[in-house]
Design an enzyme around this catalytic site. Structure first.
Site, short mmCIF file in Angstrom:
data_model
loop_
_atom_site.label_atom_id
_atom_site.label_comp_id
_atom_site.label_asym_id
_atom_site.label_seq_id
_atom_site.Cartn_x
_atom_site.Cartn_y
_atom_site.Cartn_z
N TYR A 146 -4.85 -8.16 10.34
CA TYR A 146 -5.17 -7.42 11.63
C TYR A 146 -6.37 -8.01 12.27
CZ TYR A 146 -1.87 -3.79 9.85
OH TYR A 146 -0.77 -3.22 9.43
N LYS A 195 0.40 -8.68 -3.12
CA LYS A 195 1.54 -9.46 -3.13
C LYS A 195 1.39 -10.76 -3.83
CE LYS A 195 6.09 -10.17 -1.97
NZ LYS A 195 7.07 -9.17 -2.77
N ASP A 227 5.86 -3.90 -2.87
CA ASP A 227 7.28 -3.81 -2.55
C ASP A 227 7.62 -2.63 -3.65
OD1 ASP A 227 6.82 -5.93 -4.34
OD2 ASP A 227 8.59 -6.78 -3.71
N ASP A 251 -1.99 0.23 5.48
CA ASP A 251 -1.57 0.80 6.65
C ASP A 251 -0.18 1.49 6.53
OD1 ASP A 251 -1.40 1.78 9.36
OD2 ASP A 251 -1.05 -0.55 10.05
N ASP A 255 0.69 5.80 5.42
CA ASP A 255 1.62 6.63 6.10
C ASP A 255 2.85 7.09 5.25
OD1 ASP A 255 0.12 6.40 8.51
OD2 ASP A 255 1.73 5.64 9.59
#
Ligand code: NAD
Length: 369
Positions: A146, A195, A227, A251, A255
């Site tokens: 980001y 990852k 994942d 992020d 959620d």
């Protein structure tokens, strides 16, 4: 002890829910002999109305001079409020982004805790939920994809967009350290999510987490691919204590984790820097649809105040008292409108209460502990 608390009441339901959290803090100060001094800080739409900008330099200085900041929420109805006709850098949310940056808040903490009494709000199967779960997502907030360089350009006649994911070892080390410190205050387990089978930044992440772990021999840790973590959160959420991860993975995972706990009105959060300072706020927004009606759930803000006691002031016993009181009130069947059971599940033991009543009930239960 004496503590200086900056208070950003903000917009919409902000002032209503912050008032209840202050009531709870006042009760804690009386019961345990601490002194909390509050300083009102103007931010968001109310600051635009008063002085034309969402955050002034003076407000930043006030926040910096505080031991911690407790915030309600900022912003209004994005479709109808005149605040959203202003340039993006003058809108309410720009104030919050500027404050986070000015205070160097790089670590975001979001607990996902399933209350026994609110199990019906959890979309997972009963056998998966078991006795409930209690995890903390620690997300890096100021680096990664980001904040990396980005561009969209014509490459060989084809529109091509590029985003860059960069992490330095310094950025990783400071968040990893924070993650292990938080685990020391909990069940002493860290799951570092990356990852590393694909990304260089993740391989560096893993290396630095392993180096950091050496300083925390009491904390067990594991690595998990993102994942797999997304699957495990709905397959077996009980396995997690602290999930430590970079910005974008955090992020998404935070959620996902919060959705399995039920209402937005229950979700607290904290953003920390490398001192004891933190900004504590509910995860929800200013809820303009119910502002001023006295029905908003103050629990997320009250639990954010409990996080402030624990992580900025090291007042663990006091934080425990607040959390226990919240549990007790839920156990006794008190609910704000957002956590009422559905019509078809209504129980006679459940009582609907408003914002102030919920605050008063929690205060009374703290007094009794
Ligand atoms: P929202 O979280 O304010 O509201 C979404 C829904 O959840 C609404 O129906 C609302 O009534 C309900 N809700 C939220 N908090 C509640 C509570 N404590 N008790 C009961 N119900 C609650 O999200 P939105 O409507 O998308 O955004 C409204 C404004 O809030 C926007 O201006 C947005 O930018 C801002 N916002 C601010 C923050 C922040 O201050 N950190 C975070 C998110 C959104």
């Amino acid at each position: 002890m004496s503590y200086r608390i900056g208070v950003i009441s903000g917009d919409g339901i902000g002032p209503e829910i912050v008032a209840e959290a202050r009531k709870v803090l006042d009760c804690i100060s009386k019961k345990y002999g601490h002194k909390f001094e509050y300083e009102e800080i103007l931010m968001g739409g109310c600051s635009i109305d008063a002085v034309g900008v969402p955050l002034t330099e003076e407000a930043i200085a006030q926040a910096k001079a505080s031991d911690a900041v407790l915030m309600g929420s900022i912003g209004g109805n994005t479709a109808t409020s005149p605040w959203y006709k202003l340039e993006p850098n003058l809108r309410p949310e720009a104030g919050l982004l500027k404050l986070r940056k000015s205070l160097n808040l790089f670590a975001n903490l979001r607990p996902a805790y399933l209350y026994e009494e609110l199990k019906e709000a959890c979309p997972l199967r009963e056998d998966i939920i078991g006795d409930g779960f209690d995890m903390m997502i620690m997300r890096e907030l100021t680096g990664g994809l980001y904040f990396g360089e980005r561009k969209t350009e014509l490459a060989d006649g084809v529109m091509t967009a590029t985003d860059t994911l960069t992490y330095s070892e310094t950025e990783i080390r400071r968040i990893a350290k924070r993650g292990f410190e938080i685990a020391m205050k909990r069940r002493k387990k860290v799951t570092s999510v990356d990852k590393a089978n694909v990304l260089d930044s993740s391989r560096l992440w893993r290396k630095i987490v392993e180096e950091t772990a050496i300083d925390y021999p009491d904390v067990s840790y594991e690595h998990m691919l993102v994942d797999n973590c997304a699957m495990q959160l709905v397959k077996d959420p009980k396995q997690f204590d602290v999930i430590l991860t970079e910005n974008m993975f955090g992020d998404i995972l935070s959620d996902e984790a919060s959705m399995v706990t039920g209402s937005i009105g229950m979700l607290s959060s904290a953003s920390l820097n490398d001192t004891k300072f933190g900004l504590y706020e509910p995860s929800g927004g200013s809820a303009p649809d119910i502002a001023g009606m006295g029905i908003a759930n103050p629990i997320a803000t009250i639990l954010s105040a409990a996080m402030m006691l624990r992580y900025s002031f090291d007042l663990d016993k006091e934080a425990d008292a607040v959390e226990q009181a919240v549990k007790q009130v839920l156990k006794e069947g008190y609910r704000t409108i957002d956590i009422m059971p559905r019509e078809d599940e209504k129980k006679s033991s459940v009582t609907k209460v408003g914002t102030k009543e919920m605050g008063d009930l929690i205060v009374e239960r703290i007094e009794r502990i």
